[in-house]
Write a protein that holds these residues in place. Structure first.
Motif, PDB file in Angstrom:
ATOM      1  N   ALA A 151       0.831  -1.206   0.000  1.00 23.71           N
ATOM      2  CA  ALA A 151       0.000   0.000   0.000  1.00 23.71           C
ATOM      3  C   ALA A 151       0.870   1.262   0.000  1.00 23.71           C
ATOM      4  O   ALA A 151       0.570   2.235  -0.714  1.00 23.71           O
ATOM      5  N   ASP A 152       1.953   1.240   0.769  1.00 19.73           N
ATOM      6  CA  ASP A 152       2.834   2.405   0.836  1.00 19.73           C
ATOM      7  C   ASP A 152       3.531   2.646  -0.499  1.00 19.73           C
ATOM      8  O   ASP A 152       3.734   3.802  -0.911  1.00 19.73           O
ATOM      9  N   LEU A 153       3.902   1.572  -1.179  1.00 15.81           N
ATOM     10  CA  LEU A 153       4.527   1.716  -2.489  1.00 15.81           C
ATOM     11  C   LEU A 153       3.544   2.269  -3.509  1.00 15.81           C
ATOM     12  O   LEU A 153       3.878   3.115  -4.344  1.00 15.81           O
ATOM     13  N   LYS A 154       2.318   1.804  -3.433  1.00 20.12           N
ATOM     14  CA  LYS A 154       1.287   2.234  -4.385  1.00 20.12           C
ATOM     15  C   LYS A 154       0.922   3.700  -4.152  1.00 20.12           C
ATOM     16  O   LYS A 154       0.708   4.460  -5.112  1.00 20.12           O
ATOM     17  N   SER A 155       0.853   4.119  -2.885  1.00 16.03           N
ATOM     18  CA  SER A 155       0.461   5.491  -2.562  1.00 16.03           C
ATOM     19  C   SER A 155       1.605   6.489  -2.694  1.00 16.03           C
ATOM     20  O   SER A 155       1.392   7.692  -2.667  1.00 16.03           O
ATOM     21  N   GLY A 156       2.830   5.991  -2.808  1.00 16.19           N
ATOM     22  CA  GLY A 156       3.982   6.869  -2.895  1.00 16.19           C
ATOM     23  C   GLY A 156       4.577   7.224  -1.555  1.00 16.19           C
ATOM     24  O   GLY A 156       5.540   7.988  -1.468  1.00 16.19           O
ATOM     25  N   LYS A 157       4.005   6.682  -0.478  1.00 17.40           N
ATOM     26  CA  LYS A 157       4.530   6.945   0.853  1.00 17.40           C
ATOM     27  C   LYS A 157       5.929   6.365   1.005  1.00 17.40           C
ATOM     28  O   LYS A 157       6.775   6.898   1.718  1.00 17.40           O
ATOM     29  N   MET A 158       6.197   5.244   0.332  1.00 17.30           N
ATOM     30  CA  MET A 158       7.520   4.627   0.307  1.00 17.30           C
ATOM     31  C   MET A 158       8.125   4.825  -1.071  1.00 17.30           C
ATOM     32  O   MET A 158       7.452   4.614  -2.082  1.00 17.30           O
ATOM     33  N   ASP A 159       9.363   5.262  -1.112  1.00 18.61           N
ATOM     34  CA  ASP A 159      10.053   5.525  -2.378  1.00 18.61           C
ATOM     35  C   ASP A 159      10.224   4.223  -3.158  1.00 18.61           C
ATOM     36  O   ASP A 159      10.936   3.313  -2.728  1.00 18.61           O
ATOM     37  N   SER A 160       9.582   4.133  -4.308  1.00 18.13           N
ATOM     38  CA  SER A 160       9.630   2.900  -5.104  1.00 18.13           C
ATOM     39  C   SER A 160      11.014   2.645  -5.677  1.00 18.13           C
ATOM     40  O   SER A 160      11.382   1.509  -5.965  1.00 18.13           O
ATOM     41  N   THR A 161      11.811   3.734  -5.857  1.00 20.02           N
ATOM     42  CA  THR A 161      13.164   3.538  -6.409  1.00 20.02           C
ATOM     43  C   THR A 161      14.083   2.871  -5.393  1.00 20.02           C
ATOM     44  O   THR A 161      14.971   2.109  -5.744  1.00 20.02           O
ATOM     45  N   LYS A 162      13.875   3.183  -4.105  1.00 12.17           N
ATOM     46  CA  LYS A 162      14.668   2.542  -3.058  1.00 12.17           C
ATOM     47  C   LYS A 162      14.118   1.173  -2.727  1.00 12.17           C
ATOM     48  O   LYS A 162      14.864   0.242  -2.415  1.00 12.17           O
ATOM     49  N   GLY A 163      12.786   1.038  -2.812  1.00  9.76           N
ATOM     50  CA  GLY A 163      12.154  -0.258  -2.621  1.00  9.76           C
ATOM     51  C   GLY A 163      12.213  -0.781  -1.199  1.00  9.76           C
ATOM     52  O   GLY A 163      12.545  -0.078  -0.249  1.00  9.76           O
ATOM     53  N   VAL A 164      11.900  -2.060  -1.082  1.00  9.83           N
ATOM     54  CA  VAL A 164      11.852  -2.742   0.212  1.00  9.83           C
ATOM     55  C   VAL A 164      13.112  -3.588   0.349  1.00  9.83           C
ATOM     56  O   VAL A 164      13.442  -4.384  -0.538  1.00  9.83           O
ATOM     57  N   THR A 165      13.827  -3.421   1.431  1.00  5.63           N
ATOM     58  CA  THR A 165      15.024  -4.222   1.668  1.00  5.63           C
ATOM     59  C   THR A 165      14.675  -5.388   2.590  1.00  5.63           C
ATOM     60  O   THR A 165      13.594  -5.435   3.190  1.00  5.63           O
ATOM     61  N   VAL A 166      15.599  -6.318   2.722  1.00  7.73           N
ATOM     62  CA  VAL A 166      15.397  -7.471   3.601  1.00  7.73           C
ATOM     63  C   VAL A 166      15.205  -7.004   5.041  1.00  7.73           C
ATOM     64  O   VAL A 166      14.467  -7.615   5.813  1.00  7.73           O
ATOM     65  N   GLU A 167      15.852  -5.908   5.389  1.00  2.60           N
ATOM     66  CA  GLU A 167      15.704  -5.365   6.744  1.00  2.60           C
ATOM     67  C   GLU A 167      14.264  -4.968   7.027  1.00  2.60           C
ATOM     68  O   GLU A 167      13.758  -5.153   8.135  1.00  2.60           O
ATOM     69  N   HIS A 168      13.566  -4.418   6.015  1.00  2.00           N
ATOM     70  CA  HIS A 168      12.170  -4.006   6.199  1.00  2.00           C
ATOM     71  C   HIS A 168      11.265  -5.175   6.578  1.00  2.00           C
ATOM     72  O   HIS A 168      10.294  -5.007   7.317  1.00  2.00           O
ATOM     73  N   ILE A 169      11.576  -6.360   6.063  1.00  2.00           N
ATOM     74  CA  ILE A 169      10.712  -7.520   6.329  1.00  2.00           C
ATOM     75  C   ILE A 169      11.272  -8.394   7.450  1.00  2.00           C
ATOM     76  O   ILE A 169      11.005  -9.588   7.522  1.00  2.00           O
ATOM     77  N   GLY A 170      12.062  -7.779   8.311  1.00  2.00           N
ATOM     78  CA  GLY A 170      12.541  -8.481   9.506  1.00  2.00           C
ATOM     79  C   GLY A 170      13.845  -9.216   9.344  1.00  2.00           C
ATOM     80  O   GLY A 170      14.183 -10.058  10.186  1.00  2.00           O
ATOM     81  N   GLY A 171      14.600  -8.899   8.309  1.00  2.00           N
ATOM     82  CA  GLY A 171      15.838  -9.629   8.037  1.00  2.00           C
ATOM     83  C   GLY A 171      16.964  -9.385   9.011  1.00  2.00           C
ATOM     84  O   GLY A 171      17.980 -10.089   8.958  1.00  2.00           O
TER      85      GLY A 171
END
Length: 415
Positions: A387-407
């Motif tokens: 949802a954050d990627l779709k709304s632009g709240k999260m920068d799509s160019t930087k994306g989601v890292t493994v750390e974001h998902i608990g890595g």
């Protein structure tokens, strides 16, 4: 006397500066080949198109180096500048943007580009001529020798200066005050003690941190199995032999019957010459005969697989018992290339451990690696990030890292 002490302090300061310079040069030296293997080899070759374009002559294809730096750091963001070459390249590869490498420094990119220039094109050498491999130089020994020479020269000059002063004062009838012997001088003793303490502490700490790690471990195996021949020259997919790599925790070592699937028909080696790490030539056909011995196979007769004995391969990669690592989680869900952890495995004869597989190395990878989040069913449960990627709240160019998902959470890797 005061002048002598001043000269001594100045000389020692210069020696310590040179000594520290030796270490800084060794630490800061960039290994372009290793950087290429870790960051580029999974998608690029130097003289051949893979997932991405061949990298030979890449600098000549860009209008300036700053654009190339920007493209490597974040290709998706650079496309928005409207650069013609970048956008044509993007379209040529089906509108798939190159992975971003924001943490690569410009100096590291320069090291990679320098390595690319050293790789000769296939067939570039004259027939029968040997192709010289790029020589990796380490100037640490040279700097060390120069430091010792300068230290000896400084000590000789101090002694000459002291003798000349003594002769001058004795000729003039002055009383010469003999200097305190080096081994009794408290200043020198204190300086040497501090240097030895720091050096000893550094070496002890470094050695303790390396306990149990086996980087560059390269044991001799019961059969000379060349990944360079199988995965490199013959392009055999890694998952054909390591069938568990996309299915579960272990990559699995292939059983004898997997080897015999091919070698029932291939009983002679006719490829290019092979050499072990000692430089001795390997007889490929003789190594196939060793496989037949383990398989209980006699040429010209039907093979009875029940007679096969397991090959006693020497394990190379081994994590501590308290560390959880799942191959399928990385290969299938994370879509991580084998070369990221194992190096250029397709170019190895005898396999060695490419990285130290330390906790710091793994955590750093989790912090920097961008997860292939879009259209990946494994990550559908992370609705917030979608949802954050779709709304632009999260920068799509930087994306989601493994750390974001608990890595980087402790319990992810430790039982």
């Amino acid at each position: 006397m005061i002048v002598s002490r001043s000269i001594a302090k100045t000389s020692l300061t210069a020696i310590f500066f040179l000594f520290s310079l030796c270490f800084s040069v060794a630490v800061k030296a960039q290994d372009g080949k290793a950087l290429f293997s870790a960051n580029c080899a999974s998608c690029h070759a130097v003289h051949k198109k893979l997932t991405g374009p061949a990298l030979a002559g890449v600098e000549d294809r860009w209008t300036n180096k700053d654009n190339l730096y920007a493209w490597i750091h974040n290709s998706a963001a650079f496309l928005k500048t409207g650069d013609a070459y970048a956008n044509n390249l993007y379209k040529e590869y089906n509108n798939v943007a190159m992975n971003a490498f924001p943490n690569l420094k410009n100096e590291e990119i320069d090291a990679i580009l320098a390595y690319i220039k050293t790789v000769p094109a296939p067939g570039a050498a004259a027939p029968g001529a040997a192709v010289a491999a790029p020589v990796e130089t380490d100037n640490s020994l040279l700097f060390g020798i120069l430091t010792l020479i300068l230290a000896v020269v400084a000590l000789i000059m101090l002694q000459v200066n002291s003798n000349l002063r003594r002769l001058s004062e004795e000729k003039n009838g002055e009383t010469y005050l003999y200097p305190i012997p080096f081994y009794k001088n408290k200043t020198y003793i204190a300086m040497i003690t501090i240097v030895l303490f720091i050096t000893g502490g550094y070496m002890t700490t470094k050695g303790a941190m390396g306990l149990g790690r086996s980087q560059n471990y390269q044991p001799e195996q019961p059969i000379y199995y060349s990944h360079k021949v199988h995965a490199g020259a013959n392009q055999i997919n890694c998952q054909y032999c390591h069938s568990g790599v996309a299915q579960g925790k272990q990559a699995t070592i292939p059983s004898v019957n997997v080897c015999m699937n091919c070698h029932l028909a291939i009983n002679e080696y006719k490829g290019e010459k092979m050499f072990n790490e000692a430089g001795d030539e390997i007889d490929g056909t003789a190594e196939i005969k060793k496989l037949y011995k383990y398989a209980g196979f006699e040429e010209g007769k039907p093979w009875d697989a029940t007679k096969a004995q397991p090959i006693e391969w020497v394990r190379i990669h081994n994590l501590p018992d308290h560390v959880y690592f799942n191959h399928s989680q990385h290969v299938k869900a994370g879509q991580v290339a084998c070369q990221t952890c194992h190096g250029e495995i397709q170019k190895m004869g005898e396999v060695k451990q490419f990285t130290d597989l330390s906790m710091g190395w793994c955590v750093n990878c989790h912090r920097e690696t961008k997860v292939q989040f879009k259209d990946n069913g494994f990550y559908s449960i992370y609705e917030k990030y979608h949802a954050d990627l779709k709304s632009g709240k999260m920068d799509s160019t930087k994306g989601v890292t493994v750390e974001h998902i608990g890595g980087t959470e402790c319990q992810k890797c430790h039982y």
